[in-house]
Design a protein around this motif. Sequence first.
Motif, PDB file in Angstrom:
ATOM      1  N   GLY A  22       0.793  -1.241   0.000  1.00  0.00           N
ATOM      2  CA  GLY A  22       0.000   0.000   0.000  1.00  0.00           C
ATOM      3  C   GLY A  22       0.817   1.278   0.000  1.00  0.00           C
ATOM      4  N   SER A  23       2.003   1.237   0.566  1.00  0.00           N
ATOM      5  CA  SER A  23       2.838   2.444   0.583  1.00  0.00           C
ATOM      6  C   SER A  23       4.246   2.072   0.164  1.00  0.00           C
ATOM      7  N   GLY A  24       5.025   3.090  -0.194  1.00  0.00           N
ATOM      8  CA  GLY A  24       6.402   2.876  -0.591  1.00  0.00           C
ATOM      9  C   GLY A  24       7.211   2.180   0.497  1.00  0.00           C
ATOM     10  N   GLU A  25       7.011   2.626   1.750  1.00  0.00           N
ATOM     11  CA  GLU A  25       7.784   2.032   2.852  1.00  0.00           C
ATOM     12  C   GLU A  25       7.493   0.543   2.975  1.00  0.00           C
ATOM     13  N   LEU A  83      16.325   2.291  -4.051  1.00  0.00           N
ATOM     14  CA  LEU A  83      14.902   2.618  -4.172  1.00  0.00           C
ATOM     15  C   LEU A  83      14.459   3.526  -3.037  1.00  0.00           C
ATOM     16  N   GLU A  84      14.969   3.246  -1.847  1.00  0.00           N
ATOM     17  CA  GLU A  84      14.637   4.085  -0.694  1.00  0.00           C
ATOM     18  C   GLU A  84      15.119   5.514  -0.899  1.00  0.00           C
ATOM     19  N   THR A  85      16.361   5.639  -1.399  1.00  0.00           N
ATOM     20  CA  THR A  85      16.924   6.970  -1.655  1.00  0.00           C
ATOM     21  C   THR A  85      16.095   7.723  -2.693  1.00  0.00           C
ATOM     22  N   ILE A  86      15.755   7.033  -3.760  1.00  0.00           N
ATOM     23  CA  ILE A  86      14.963   7.671  -4.826  1.00  0.00           C
ATOM     24  C   ILE A  86      13.645   8.188  -4.258  1.00  0.00           C
ATOM     25  N   ALA A  87      12.992   7.343  -3.463  1.00  0.00           N
ATOM     26  CA  ALA A  87      11.710   7.746  -2.876  1.00  0.00           C
ATOM     27  C   ALA A  87      11.881   8.983  -1.996  1.00  0.00           C
ATOM     28  N   GLY A  95       4.882  12.740  -4.702  1.00  0.00           N
ATOM     29  CA  GLY A  95       4.417  11.638  -3.887  1.00  0.00           C
ATOM     30  C   GLY A  95       3.948  10.476  -4.736  1.00  0.00           C
ATOM     31  N   PRO A  96       3.434   9.417  -4.073  1.00  0.00           N
ATOM     32  CA  PRO A  96       3.004   8.205  -4.785  1.00  0.00           C
ATOM     33  C   PRO A  96       1.785   8.415  -5.681  1.00  0.00           C
ATOM     34  N   ASP A  97       1.164   9.600  -5.612  1.00  0.00           N
ATOM     35  CA  ASP A  97       0.107   9.869  -6.600  1.00  0.00           C
ATOM     36  C   ASP A  97       0.699  10.121  -7.979  1.00  0.00           C
ATOM     37  N   ARG A  98       2.031  10.372  -8.022  1.00  0.00           N
ATOM     38  CA  ARG A  98       2.682  10.608  -9.305  1.00  0.00           C
ATOM     39  C   ARG A  98       3.735   9.554  -9.627  1.00  0.00           C
ATOM     40  N   ILE A  99       4.525   9.237  -8.596  1.00  0.00           N
ATOM     41  CA  ILE A  99       5.635   8.303  -8.809  1.00  0.00           C
ATOM     42  C   ILE A  99       5.611   7.268  -7.696  1.00  0.00           C
ATOM     43  N   GLU A 100       5.586   5.982  -8.039  1.00  0.00           N
ATOM     44  CA  GLU A 100       5.538   4.958  -7.001  1.00  0.00           C
ATOM     45  C   GLU A 100       6.517   3.829  -7.293  1.00  0.00           C
TER      46      GLU A 100
END
Lengths: 495, 495
Positions: B252-255, B278-282, B291-296
């Motif tokens: 559900g979330s990036g984390e 991936l963590e750094t990119i986020a 945010g994840p509404d644009r990039i996930e």
Amino acid sequence: MAKEKQPRKPRAETPKGFRDYFGADVIERRDMLAKISAVYERYGFDPLETSAVETVEALGKFLPDVDRPNEGVFGWQDEDADWLALRYDLTAPLARVAAQFRNELPTPYRRYAYGPVWRNEKPGPGRFRQFYQCDADTVGAPSVAADAEICAMLSDALETVGIERGDYIVRVNNRKVLNGVMEVAGLSGDDKDAERGIVLRAIDKLDRLGADGVRALLGAGRKDDSGDFTKGAGLNDTQADVVMGFMAAKRGSGEETVARLRELVGASKVGCEGVDELETIAALLDAQGYGPDRIEIDPSVVRGLGYYTGPVYEAELTFEILDEKGRKRQFGSVAGGGRYDDLVKRFTGQAVPATGVSIGVDRLLAALRAKKLERGEAETTSAGPVVVTVMDRDRMADYMAMVGQLRQAGIRAEMYLGNPKNFGNQLKYADKRGSPIAVIQGGDEAEKGVVVLKDLILGAKIAESATLEEWKDRPAQVEIPLADLVAEVKKMLAQ
Amino acid sequence: MAKEKQPRKPRAETPKGFRDYFGADVIERRDMLAKISAVYERYGFDPLETSAVETVEALGKFLPDVDRPNEGVFGWQDEDADWLALRYDLTAPLARVAAQFRNELPTPYRRYAYGPVWRNEKPGPGRFRQFYQCDADTVGAPSVAADAEICAMLSDALETVGIERGDYIVRVNNRKVLNGVMEVAGLSGDDKDAERGIVLRAIDKLDRLGADGVRALLGAGRKDDSGDFTKGAGLNDTQADVVMGFMAAKRGSGEETVARLRELVGASKVGCEGVDELETIAALLDAQGYGPDRIEIDPSVVRGLGYYTGPVYEAELTFEILDEKGRKRQFGSVAGGGRYDDLVKRFTGQAVPATGVSIGVDRLLAALRAKKLERGEAETTSAGPVVVTVMDRDRMADYMAMVGQLRQAGIRAEMYLGNPKNFGNQLKYADKRGSPIAVIQGGDEAEKGVVVLKDLILGAKIAESATLEEWKDRPAQVEIPLADLVAEVKKMLAQ
């Protein structure tokens, strides 16, 4: 024991005769083509973009140098054994399109197109195998009003991109007049085709060879400086006199030139038709206010291409530049075209009248650059980005946030993405990029909630003039609150 | 007696698999590319335009479908027997340029490019042999900040051309994570190269084949609807489970996704490195407000190309369109890219980190058209010219003068250049051109010093609604003094 051979690395080379365009060069050309396109569209021309690849059959034998049909293109066989090739100009694809879509397209069809074309020729200094053309043609308009329109449009296009009135002239002539003159000189009839071709190309070389050189080519032939001999048209003196008289027929005004041409073509029907057409063109242009300061009748313009059948025209830049040997010379031709009534006929069997112009994009760009240089203006460069430097590798997210703010405000900006260890390298990078401002935030600044803006344009100016005196009111760097980043950068950019 | 054979006329045909673009299509693409270019430039990227032709040696074996090296391009031998070919993408030429000009270019080098590329593949519906790409790459930046930047830029570019937030998503993944997962599944080591390739391509087909199809390709293989069999990677169930688990790792979330991926890669060093990246990119994207509404983060994105070495990303349009069979489906991918660290190394022997994205220009244009249709907006058409008709062949100069006035006022205008005998044809022409106004001046009007303006847009509306009622206040044509031509046309166009 044989050593195992390391596979050779591929060479990183632009193929011979091709070139790459970087940054400002791309932008400069794109801007110029946008300006020309706007003029063309105002004249009612619609854009067309055909594929770069055509069948060799469709391209035909219309390469500019008629002595070498089917050579000069980059071609290959496809899986059905059909020959394909890269287009060598934008006229051949237009003829194909006009035939293929004749039921869908409006008649007359006004179209413009720009893009690269390819020639499989020996590359030389300033001669490339891929270059840009920018064409406008009207297909299906028998009236010479179409030719007049294109001459006016060419004049507008040149002024719009920055060639001032007086720095160029559009010259108009008519192949029919030349044909009339040839008739008078006894060069009509199918059996004189080769001679007429030689005469045509000889006249086209007047600029380069001078009157004596042309005269030699009209007669027995001419030996050039290298000792190579070019066979002439074999005209006797009386015949050659007629042709030479044609080239020198230009008088002080359009009316006088027309009158002189009328004398020269005598009773030749095609010749008289040609003179009438020139008169009409002049009248139509006059009605729109295009006088001889912009467009004039000049019998020495013939255009080398074999396929022209009526009016021919050429835009010449009349200002002087220094050539590679430092000698002054006129810049010369940057565009040319004319009426060609048989290109579409190849496909359909029906003659379709057409007329059009092609601008040599790279030459025109070179001319604009030369003019800029003359006026002492700076070369076009793309504005460099504001560079946010990286003082602290762990705070990249902060720097990225600054860059994000600047970009959202429409400011060209970037974070330094190379290895941040050496700060000097970051400033060298900013310098190479033509960056106006470097943004710096170390740990101390971060704690205080400030950033430092370094004025790199000022820095460059100081370095140049070697004295700080005149810049002392303007600080080379300022410390500002982080919250004011966008506002302060904007202020500095506006200085 | 044998009849003399007439030489066959050449066929007027666009070569198979190629296409021509007319009018509004050209303008639409040009405008979209201008908008994307502006975004790229704001991000600090400089334009580059390489030649269409490269040496085959420089192009290398990096065609997307790695099973067919050296196929798929249009190539030929030049006079020195060197093989040349048309570029098949914009990345290979960039790698060549980065190697060739490494001492002149800034490091990192941010460049964007757009233009046609060519593929010698079997053409099919919607699959052409020449199509446009629009790329942006950063060469020489080891930090994944460069990847994050390109994802943000892609998001900005999509919104700038007219894809609304919520209608697209940029998905990010990392090849290193996948490699880690493969390690866990026992697929590391040089001898497993082929298997890894099959796994990669299988995952890339998840959209099309579904989980079962991918599972089959991970195992023994898969028979498609046509009966053709594709050999699988030969993984056992445990191994396949690991890979399938990776594809389904999105939470559900990036984390949460990152946490799940960390579990999956276990002790694999490269896998952990990938998860960290991936963590750094986020985090970097978050700092700029993406945010994840644009990039996930989405582990199911792998990109088919063999050459990616780190982050990979893809922009997908999430709105639904009707396919050719009238079924709803998501529009799908319009752009993709990732990090490739070995392309420049081919030339120089030195690894140069690089990352970049390629936008499928024609697909994005199709998407914009679909959105427009959905919103009930009119298709883009180029505004037709005002057409000055020719009532009297002897007064062409007068008509040309009118056209000249209109053009000088910046109004798109033309005189009818076809055969003027049939006036109905002139109006039909104006109609075909989408002309808003026809200007008419016969002998009577000329004597009175007036012209008639015929409102063709109104005419079309009346014809459509079949009732004059609602238009009765607006006359379909007006007679005006010639001197007011420009002013009255402007007024009518503004209505």
